[in-house]
Design an enzyme around this catalytic site. Sequence first.
Site, PDB file in Angstrom:
ATOM      1  N   HIS A  94       0.863  -1.181   0.000  1.00  0.00           N
ATOM      2  CA  HIS A  94       0.000   0.000   0.000  1.00  0.00           C
ATOM      3  C   HIS A  94       0.895   1.226   0.000  1.00  0.00           C
ATOM      4  O   HIS A  94       1.859   1.304   0.754  1.00  0.00           O
ATOM      5  CB  HIS A  94      -0.901   0.027   1.241  1.00  0.00           C
ATOM      6  CG  HIS A  94      -1.681   1.298   1.386  1.00  0.00           C
ATOM      7  ND1 HIS A  94      -2.476   1.807   0.382  1.00  0.00           N
ATOM      8  CD2 HIS A  94      -1.773   2.181   2.412  1.00  0.00           C
ATOM      9  CE1 HIS A  94      -3.042   2.933   0.789  1.00  0.00           C
ATOM     10  NE2 HIS A  94      -2.621   3.175   2.015  1.00  0.00           N
ATOM     11  N   HIS A  96       0.909   5.752  -1.053  1.00  0.00           N
ATOM     12  CA  HIS A  96       0.172   6.950  -1.468  1.00  0.00           C
ATOM     13  C   HIS A  96       0.942   7.594  -2.612  1.00  0.00           C
ATOM     14  O   HIS A  96       1.090   8.811  -2.658  1.00  0.00           O
ATOM     15  CB  HIS A  96       0.004   7.913  -0.284  1.00  0.00           C
ATOM     16  CG  HIS A  96      -0.953   7.419   0.753  1.00  0.00           C
ATOM     17  ND1 HIS A  96      -2.236   7.902   0.881  1.00  0.00           N
ATOM     18  CD2 HIS A  96      -0.827   6.452   1.696  1.00  0.00           C
ATOM     19  CE1 HIS A  96      -2.856   7.272   1.872  1.00  0.00           C
ATOM     20  NE2 HIS A  96      -2.016   6.379   2.378  1.00  0.00           N
ATOM     21  N   ASP A 119       0.744  -4.670 -21.024  1.00  0.00           N
ATOM     22  CA  ASP A 119       1.782  -5.662 -20.749  1.00  0.00           C
ATOM     23  C   ASP A 119       1.655  -6.250 -19.345  1.00  0.00           C
ATOM     24  O   ASP A 119       2.085  -7.375 -19.095  1.00  0.00           O
ATOM     25  CB  ASP A 119       3.174  -5.032 -20.880  1.00  0.00           C
ATOM     26  CG  ASP A 119       3.664  -4.987 -22.319  1.00  0.00           C
ATOM     27  OD1 ASP A 119       3.162  -5.770 -23.151  1.00  0.00           O
ATOM     28  OD2 ASP A 119       4.554  -4.169 -22.610  1.00  0.00           O
ATOM     29  N   HIS A 167      -8.488   7.656  -1.213  1.00  0.00           N
ATOM     30  CA  HIS A 167      -7.472   7.075  -0.342  1.00  0.00           C
ATOM     31  C   HIS A 167      -6.182   6.861  -1.114  1.00  0.00           C
ATOM     32  O   HIS A 167      -5.293   7.708  -1.085  1.00  0.00           O
ATOM     33  CB  HIS A 167      -8.010   5.764   0.257  1.00  0.00           C
ATOM     34  CG  HIS A 167      -7.106   5.157   1.272  1.00  0.00           C
ATOM     35  ND1 HIS A 167      -7.393   3.948   1.879  1.00  0.00           N
ATOM     36  CD2 HIS A 167      -5.923   5.542   1.779  1.00  0.00           C
ATOM     37  CE1 HIS A 167      -6.427   3.651   2.738  1.00  0.00           C
ATOM     38  NE2 HIS A 167      -5.511   4.596   2.677  1.00  0.00           N
ATOM     39  N   TYR A 225       7.102 -13.718 -24.478  1.00  0.00           N
ATOM     40  CA  TYR A 225       7.913 -12.580 -24.052  1.00  0.00           C
ATOM     41  C   TYR A 225       8.971 -13.044 -23.041  1.00  0.00           C
ATOM     42  O   TYR A 225       8.681 -13.846 -22.157  1.00  0.00           O
ATOM     43  CB  TYR A 225       7.008 -11.522 -23.405  1.00  0.00           C
ATOM     44  CG  TYR A 225       7.741 -10.302 -22.892  1.00  0.00           C
ATOM     45  CD1 TYR A 225       7.922  -9.182 -23.695  1.00  0.00           C
ATOM     46  CD2 TYR A 225       8.251 -10.271 -21.595  1.00  0.00           C
ATOM     47  CE1 TYR A 225       8.608  -8.070 -23.217  1.00  0.00           C
ATOM     48  CE2 TYR A 225       8.930  -9.167 -21.118  1.00  0.00           C
ATOM     49  CZ  TYR A 225       9.103  -8.052 -21.927  1.00  0.00           C
ATOM     50  OH  TYR A 225       9.782  -6.960 -21.460  1.00  0.00           O
TER      51      TYR A 225
END
Length: 230
Positions: A94, A96, A119, A167, A225
Amino acid sequence: MLENLKEEVFKANLDLVKHDLVVLTWGNVSGIDRESGLLVIKPSGVSYDKMKASDMVVVDLDGNVVEGDLRPSSDTPTHIELYKKYPNIGGVVHTHSSFATSWAQAKRDIPSYGTTHADYMYGEIPCARCLEGKEFDEYEKNTGLLIVDMFKDKDYEAVPAVLCKNHGPFAWGKDAHEAVHNAVVLEEVAKMAARCEMINPQVKPAPQDLQDKHYFRKHGANAYYGQGNK
């Protein structure tokens, strides 16, 4: 206890700083040991430049601290809900980060405008609704449940990221390292999409055939790939 995982999670948290995904203490990474059912997560509010591997906190899937002298990240209940629901998730991030958070604050999904996005993420990156009313009583847990609900009709491995309105972003992967990798991709895709809309406000998502080609050549059953097992 789980010393190798502590080191892995510690380094993954430092990678958030390395990749400019956090300022101050605005972010956290966790990793889980599926055999023991225990996860390791960054301690709450500890500066990255002062943090040590030994500061990482071991927590069970009920949120109880099993080992560690510091409080775990306040976002731990969100991480737990993702681990409980999705067996192939081994790491959660997580942040910001600026551009991804800007999309979250604008209450916008991130459309797939080009091959860089395609991709790594199959289709738009969704933005979950805000929590409401009594949901705030268990804010972090309910944030996790909200993400789970958002993905009930989505493939959490094909789109390993989400925005939470007002958030910020969460990302995940098979381990803490891959989760950080996906958080880096998310931020770059968010940045490109924002600039794309500034240059051409009438822009449309990339053609589906192009999105399919780029995603499945890297992730499909016949992916070609990279070097694979060569």
